[in-house]
Scaffold this active site. Structure first.
Site, short mmCIF file in Angstrom:
data_model
loop_
_atom_site.label_atom_id
_atom_site.label_comp_id
_atom_site.label_asym_id
_atom_site.label_seq_id
_atom_site.Cartn_x
_atom_site.Cartn_y
_atom_site.Cartn_z
N SER A 75 0.80 -1.22 0.00
CA SER A 75 0.00 0.00 0.00
C SER A 75 0.83 1.27 0.00
O SER A 75 0.31 2.36 -0.25
CB SER A 75 -0.95 0.01 1.20
OG SER A 75 -0.23 -0.10 2.42
N HIS B 154 0.43 0.87 11.81
CA HIS B 154 -0.28 0.24 10.68
C HIS B 154 0.18 -1.20 10.47
O HIS B 154 0.56 -1.60 9.37
CB HIS B 154 -0.07 1.06 9.40
CG HIS B 154 -1.14 0.86 8.38
ND1 HIS B 154 -1.50 1.84 7.48
CD2 HIS B 154 -1.94 -0.21 8.09
CE1 HIS B 154 -2.46 1.39 6.70
NE2 HIS B 154 -2.74 0.15 7.04
N TYR C 64 -0.36 -7.46 10.00
CA TYR C 64 0.98 -8.02 9.82
C TYR C 64 1.17 -9.35 10.54
O TYR C 64 2.06 -9.50 11.36
CB TYR C 64 2.03 -7.03 10.31
CG TYR C 64 2.48 -6.03 9.28
CD1 TYR C 64 1.62 -5.57 8.31
CD2 TYR C 64 3.78 -5.52 9.29
CE1 TYR C 64 2.03 -4.64 7.38
CE2 TYR C 64 4.19 -4.59 8.36
CZ TYR C 64 3.32 -4.15 7.40
OH TYR C 64 3.73 -3.23 6.48
N GLU D 11 0.37 9.37 7.68
CA GLU D 11 1.40 8.32 7.71
C GLU D 11 2.40 8.56 6.57
O GLU D 11 2.02 8.96 5.48
CB GLU D 11 0.75 6.94 7.51
CG GLU D 11 -0.08 6.48 8.68
CD GLU D 11 -0.70 5.09 8.44
OE1 GLU D 11 -0.20 4.35 7.57
OE2 GLU D 11 -1.68 4.77 9.11
N ASP E 57 -22.99 -0.98 7.87
CA ASP E 57 -22.39 -0.97 6.53
C ASP E 57 -23.49 -0.67 5.52
O ASP E 57 -24.12 -1.58 4.98
CB ASP E 57 -21.72 -2.30 6.21
CG ASP E 57 -20.78 -2.21 5.01
OD1 ASP E 57 -21.17 -1.56 4.02
OD2 ASP E 57 -19.67 -2.78 5.06
N ARG F 292 -8.11 2.94 8.13
CA ARG F 292 -7.34 4.04 7.55
C ARG F 292 -7.37 5.22 8.51
O ARG F 292 -8.40 5.54 9.09
CB ARG F 292 -7.91 4.46 6.19
CG ARG F 292 -7.69 3.46 5.07
CD ARG F 292 -6.21 3.41 4.67
NE ARG F 292 -5.97 2.57 3.51
CZ ARG F 292 -5.65 1.29 3.55
NH1 ARG F 292 -5.56 0.69 4.73
NH2 ARG F 292 -5.42 0.61 2.44
#
Length: 376
Positions: A45, A255, A259, A238, A147, A209
């Site tokens: 990204s 972020h 990971y 960021e 949503d 985000r």
């Protein structure tokens, strides 16, 4: 075939080594000259893939992004040039879901306020929001989903408004993509007015985000409302988060919610499968062969775990406090944010840890959480 690949993408050599020459690059500083003669471009990204970057390349056969989102890629431009593109939707959903769940367990322990019995509102019911809900529901937590896009598309799940979540949820976990325009814009979805209106003692978790929350407004509101608890993995600006915001968060990370070793392996593997399909060759590598065995063989349970014991099991897999502490010590350093991301030790997912307990019915929920070997 020249394969240009982000240097932080794992398992590239065992997967793509037979397909061409692999050239690792810094994804954030990638230049037009570096990309000029690439046949395949594999990014994360941090790389903006657009006309400017690809202007001198006339031979690109495939662009792959080992990410859930695609907002860093000009899909229309790739379409105009007939360059095939693939990303990795859902590759790190389990990792993000477990990260959010672990963060909630950590907050519960730190503030002596049990997670059990709370109501959690999940804003964004895509892959990562669904994975978070799965963890919470496995543990018996009531979940509210918001949503509007999925609701309009006919998703059969039950949805509520954002205002309902703000009024009823004890914890709000954000899992939306960044959308800057339109009816369902998510940039500054939580602006100063909404942040101020959060019910007392709300826990706010952001793993999507940074721009979804107005960070400047968050600083102002948090300074006036110490009852709000923040877990922030993403930040406006960021890789340079607001230095005054980091100390206000209960847990702060750069972020890295997605990971996990499993998640990152899945992302690379999905691109490998897509490229093999495009080249019309067999994808003969296995994802399972990439992952090392976990350093703890198994944990034997004497009794079904309570919340404190569950957190301890989670810490065997991932101790959020370590990353939080490291980030606070490094984020003000030049390139500290990216350095920590690059050198992250790739935590494991719950599935890496096997649990042994005789009474299967008492611990089915641990299997639903993702732990392996339960009751076997």
């Amino acid at each position: 075939m020249k394969i240009l690949v982000d240097e932080n993408m794992p398992f590239v050599e065992p997967l793509f080594g037979d397909l061409g020459e692999i050239i690792p690059v810094n994804g954030r500083t990638l230049t037009v000259a570096q990309v000029r003669d690439a046949d395949v471009l594999l990014v994360r990204s941090v790389t903006k893939v657009n006309a400017e970057l690809l202007s001198d390349n006339h031979q690109l056969k495939f662009v792959g992004s080992a990410t859930i989102g695609t907002d860093h890629v000009d899909l229309a431009y790739l379409g105009e040039r007939n360059i095939p593109f693939s990303n990795a939707p859902g590759c790190n959903a389990t990792a993000v879901g477990e990260f959010a769940f672990i963060a909630m367990l950590e907050l519960a322990q730190r503030f002596d306020s049990p997670l059990k019995g709370k109501v959690v509102g999940i804003v964004g019911a895509g892959n990562t929001g669904t994975a978070t809900a799965k963890c919470l529901q496995a543990y018996g937590i009531k979940v509210l989903l918001n949503d509007p896009i999925k609701e309009k598309q006919g998703d059969p799940r039950s949805f509520v408004s954002l205002e309902t979540i703000m009024a009823q949820a004890d914890i709000i976990s954000l899992h939306v993509p960044i959308t800057r325009t339109g009816e369902h814009k998510t940039k500054h979805l939580l602006d100063e007015a909404r942040l101020t209106a959060l019910k007392p003692n709300t826990w706010l978790v952001n793993c999507c985000r940074g721009d979804v929350i107005d960070n400047k407004a968050l600083v102002r509101v948090k300074r006036q409302r110490d009852d709000l608890r923040l877990v922030l993995d993403v930040w406006e600006g960021e890789p340079t988060p607001m230095p005054e915001l980091v100390p206000l968060a209960e847990f702060a990370t750069p972020h890295i919610a997605g990971y996990s070793l499993e998640g990152k392996a899945r992302g690379t593997f999905m691109l490998y499968q897509k490229l093999c399909q495009l080249l019309n060759i067999a994808a003969d590598k296995s994802l399972l062969d990439l992952l090392p065995s976990f350093n703890i063989k198994a944990v034997e349970l004497a009794t079904a775990p309570d919340e404190k014991a569950l957190l301890q099991l989670a810490r065997f897999v991932y101790d959020l406090r370590d990353d939080d502490n490291m980030f606070r010590n490094i984020f003000l350093n030049e390139n500290g944010f990216d350095t920590m991301r690059k050198n992250h030790r790739h935590r494991r997912e719950f599935s890496a840890l096997a649990l042994a307990y005789d009474r299967q019915l008492e611990v089915d929920w641990l299997s639903n959480l993702g732990f392996s070997g339960v009751g076997q």
